[in-house]
Design an enzyme around this catalytic site. Structure first.
Site, PDB file in Angstrom:
ATOM      1  N   GLU A  75       0.799  -1.216   0.000  1.00 20.39           N
ATOM      2  CA  GLU A  75       0.000   0.000   0.000  1.00 20.39           C
ATOM      3  C   GLU A  75       0.838   1.275   0.000  1.00 20.39           C
ATOM      4  OE1 GLU A  75      -3.913  -0.360   1.841  1.00 20.39           O
ATOM      5  OE2 GLU A  75      -3.440   1.483   2.886  1.00 20.39           O
ATOM      6  N   ASN A 101      -9.527   1.849  -1.361  1.00 17.79           N
ATOM      7  CA  ASN A 101     -10.177   2.549  -0.250  1.00 17.79           C
ATOM      8  C   ASN A 101     -11.349   3.414  -0.692  1.00 17.79           C
ATOM      9  OD1 ASN A 101      -8.440   1.436   1.586  1.00 17.79           O
ATOM     10  ND2 ASN A 101      -6.938   3.081   1.369  1.00 17.79           N
TER      11      ASN A 101
END
Ligand code: NAD
Ligand code: ZN
Length: 369
Positions: A239, A247
């Site tokens: 990430e 997200n």
């Protein structure tokens, strides 16, 4: 019955197969055997999953394959370090060593706990996921995020630890309670918006079929989501950038879960509201055409009635967003749609716009659906 698909995940730390399709469980034994010599196969699951899917699991993972089963509480409130310790101790007592394989069968809670156990037990043992919820099949079992909650917050202790194999059989979803199932559908919609316009159109066309757990509709949607997650996590394992698109809907979503203390919303439901919020932001921030925004919002609302939003002031919500581990130095970053199938991540949004969006969400909440 056609052969299950094999979707490859290639991260810098590990390469593994996701075997996906109706009947995939039937090939589990062979695929596990292909992982190489094992001194013991240990099933980690919960009592609830065992009573729902026990027969299916036993048919493939009988006593011939399994050395022992370890059953633990899979309530979100038990996703903590104390459960990790209990499972590790049970593994020692059952004789698991470094050449053993852990097989996690269950939803995201079982997978997150088992993943963290696999990462830390004897500094790492092999791990097979058999996800049995829609959320776990399209999301949590792929990508290697593992971890547990601390009293201070969710998922605060964990590790990146990739599995060695994932077996996704949609037949295990038959026993899933309706609300859990719908909660997973919000994450499916997320994949359509962030990168798969064809999936999105197919969801618009076939949502009713999916709501009825139609095999063909699931047989199309689940592998599309897995392939997307595999692609994204293969390119950004830890990430640092690209993975942020996953997200979408989660900044508002996590804040809604936090202010309601995880007691009112299933995760996917909070993400459902979060996707509506991020879509409204997209209209302002990226020039997302209003007609596309309306399509996204309509699809989210067709999944079912979302729990009512908390009656809190926007300040409380913003505080929750700022304390989220994903905010950077207190600056809020949003993933917002630019189109259907394309998002912009890292959008910074002024507080007054967030306040307007929050008021609009609550206005939407008051209207009959
Ligand atoms: N690691 C990741 O990348 C990631 C991603 C998304 C979510 N998560 C985590 O996953 C968790 C949520 O996972 P979830 O939505 O799968 O819920 P869950 O694991 O809480 O499972 C929901 C309920 O369904 C039951 N269940 C599971 N499979 C069943 C079946 N086939 N039939 C009947 N009942 C069944 C479980 O016992 C549980 O009561 C959260 O803790 C979240 O933080 C992790
Ligand atoms: Zn999510």
């Amino acid at each position: 019955m056609s052969a299950p698909l094999n979707i490859k995940v290639h991260t810098p730390s590990k390469r593994y197969d996701v075997i996906c399709g109706k009947g995939a469980l039937r090939v589990a034994t062979d695929k596990i055997a292909n992982l190489g010599r094992s001194t013991g196969n240990f099933l980690l699951t919960s009592a609830k999953v065992r009573s729902a899917c026990g027969r299916q699991l036993k048919r493939t993972l009988g006593s011939r394959v399994l050395t022992a089963s370890i059953v633990f509480d899979d309530r979100e409130s038990a996703k903590n370090l104390s459960t990790v310790e209990k499972v590790c101790r049970a593994l020692v007592r059952a004789g698991a060593d470094r050449k053993s394989i852990l097989i996690a069968a269950g939803g995201g809670v079982v997978g997150d706990v088992a993943g963290f156990v696999a990462a830390s037990y004897l500094r790492g043992v092999r791990l097979v996921h058999i996800p049995t919820t829609l959320v776990a099949q399209v999301d949590s079992s792929i990508g290697g995020k593992t971890g547990v909650n601390l009293p201070e917050g969710k998922n605060l202790a964990g590790a990146f630890y990739q599995p060695d194999l994932v077996i996704v059989d949609p037949l295990t979803l038959r026993t899933l309670p309706a609300r859990e199932y719908r909660s997973g559908l919000y994450e499916v919609i997320k994949y359509g918006v962030i990168g798969d316009r064809s999936l999105f159109s197919c969801l618009e066309r076939d949502l009713e079929k999916l709501l009825k757990r139609d095999e063909a509709a699931l047989g199309y949607a689940i592998p599309r989501c897995i392939a997307a997650k595999a692609r994204i996590t293969s390119r950004d394992e830890k990430e640092s950038g690209l993975r942020e698109v996953l997200n979408f809907g989660h900044t508002f979503g996590h804040a809604i879960e936090t202010v309601t203390r995880y007691r009112v919303f299933r995760h996917g439901e909070a993400v459902g509201w979060g996707m509506i919020a991020a879509t409204l932001l997209g209209v302002v921030c990226t020039g997302l055409p209003v007609a596309y925004a309306a399509r996204i919002i309509r699809l989210v609302r067709r999944v079912g009635a979302l729990p009512l939003l908390p009656q809190c002031n926007v300040r409380k919500l913003l505080d929750a967003m700022r304390s989220d581990k994903k905010s950077r130095g207190g600056r809020l970053r949003f993933v917002v749609p630019m189109d259907i199938g394309r998002v912009k991540s890292g959008a910074e949004v002024p507080d007054d716009l967030l306040s307007t969006v929050w008021s609009e969400l609550r206005a939407l909440d008051r209207k009959p659906r």
